[in-house]
Design an enzyme around this catalytic site. Structure first.
Site, PDB file in Angstrom:
ATOM      1  N   CYS A  54       0.807  -1.224   0.000  1.00 38.56           N
ATOM      2  CA  CYS A  54       0.000   0.000   0.000  1.00 38.56           C
ATOM      3  C   CYS A  54       0.838   1.271   0.000  1.00 38.56           C
ATOM      4  O   CYS A  54       0.304   2.371  -0.170  1.00 38.56           O
ATOM      5  CB  CYS A  54      -0.932   0.012   1.214  1.00 38.56           C
ATOM      6  N   CYS A 131      -2.645  -2.726   7.996  1.00 33.52           N
ATOM      7  CA  CYS A 131      -2.035  -1.634   8.775  1.00 33.52           C
ATOM      8  C   CYS A 131      -1.571  -2.126  10.142  1.00 33.52           C
ATOM      9  O   CYS A 131      -0.523  -1.699  10.646  1.00 33.52           O
ATOM     10  CB  CYS A 131      -3.034  -0.485   8.943  1.00 33.52           C
TER      11      CYS A 131
END
Length: 323
Positions: A54, A131
């Site tokens: 990402c 994340c």
């Protein structure tokens, strides 16, 4: 942050209030310096980690008491989305007050769970689970730097599902112990594949070395071979087995070596009978099903392949005859 309306509610409905609060008001974002380390008589550790999938990155600061190995203070800088900020904020909170050895045991699931408003509702949508993985990985980088070792030394197993930190060994063991037959069952038992879903099969947002569909097929094949060995462990040759045991042995080999190939083309087969023919030859009568029924290769290449596999696995005195 503003509210973006979607069908059925807001985009923020998938984020816990803890996550939203940490996004908007992180208490541990910032830097620690050598001056801070001297003032507190601690060692400064600065570790970086970036997620290729990402483009997000995080920098972690630790002040560690070298006498006790306790992390006295910690801060972070995040270069990424709001979820990365919230995950990093939570990760830092979990680190402070722990020893380095305790901190390295913090997993991404611990980070995600700590961000939940209630135990049964995920803190973030599945596609944002990476994340918390990034937060987990930067801890390993910091611990490795403090201990003077390679970060990979903290990971002693092949991880298939990064989101849930589920290893290849665990997945294979669970499949065997519980006789799992579907990927959905693997997810139910291990949580692997329940978040970003990239580990389920090829084509997800992040390429993986191992995929659940392949692990399941390979493990089921191993189980079939183990069952075949179990069925033949009394050392009775296939030719001398009872008819019931012969059919069971043939079915086991077909399940392991043949049916997956036929299923991929929409076909199948069933064993009708096994009869002793001339010169001690054992005739295995089969019937093709589905797309295999009426297929020209059923009496040619496919038939020869099936016969060769059964001869290699069971007995050279075996012939396959379609009916």
């Amino acid at each position: 942050m503003g509210k973006h309306n979607l069908i059925g509610g807001s985009i923020w409905d998938e984020y816990s209030q803890k996550v939203q609060d940490a996004m908007n008001n992180p208490k541990h974002m910032g830097e620690l310096s050598e001056e801070d380390a001297k003032r507190t008589n601690t060692k400064l550790i600065i570790a970086d980690f970036g997620a290729e999938s990402c483009g997000d990155a995080v920098r972690l600061y630790w002040l560690v008491d070298e006498k006790t190995n306790i992390i006295k203070d910690a801060k972070f800088k995040s270069f990424g989305c709001g979820t990365a900020i919230a995950s990093s904020e939570t990760m830092v909170e979990l680190c402070i007050g722990k020893t380095v050895d305790e901190a390295v045991k913090i997993t991404n699931l611990d980070v995600e769970f700590a961000m939940r408003d209630n135990p049964d509702t995920p803190a973030v949508p599945p596609q944002k689970m990476h994340c918390s993985v990034m937060a987990y990985d930067v801890i390993k980088q910091a611990a490795a730097q403090y201990k003077g070792v390679d970060a990979d030394s903290f990971e002693d197993q092949i991880i298939v599902c990064e989101c849930a930190r589920v290893s290849l060994g665990t997945i294979k063991e669970v499949i065997k112990l519980n006789d799992l037959k579907t990927v959905e069952e693997i997810t139910q038992y291990t949580k692997a594949g329940g978040f970003c879903k990239s580990c389920i099969k090829a084509g997800g947002h992040e390429a993986r070395e191992y995929y659940l569909v392949d692990i399941l097929a390979e493990t089921r094949a191993e189980m079939d071979k183990e069952r075949l060995k179990e069925a033949m462990k009394d050392d009775v040759a296939f030719d001398d087995m009872t008819l019931v045991k012969q059919i069971k042995a043939v079915e086991t080999v077909l399940d392991s070596e043949v049916r997956p190939m036929l299923h991929s083309d929409g076909g199948d087969l069933e064993v009708i009978d096994i009869q002793k023919g001339q010169n001690g030859i054992l005739d295995v009568y089969i019937r093709y099903l589905g797309a295999c029924s009426g297929c020209s290769s059923g009496s040619g290449a496919t038939l020869y392949a099936i016969e060769n596999i059964l001869q290699e696995e069971l007995s050279p005195n075996l012939r396959v005859l379609p009916v």
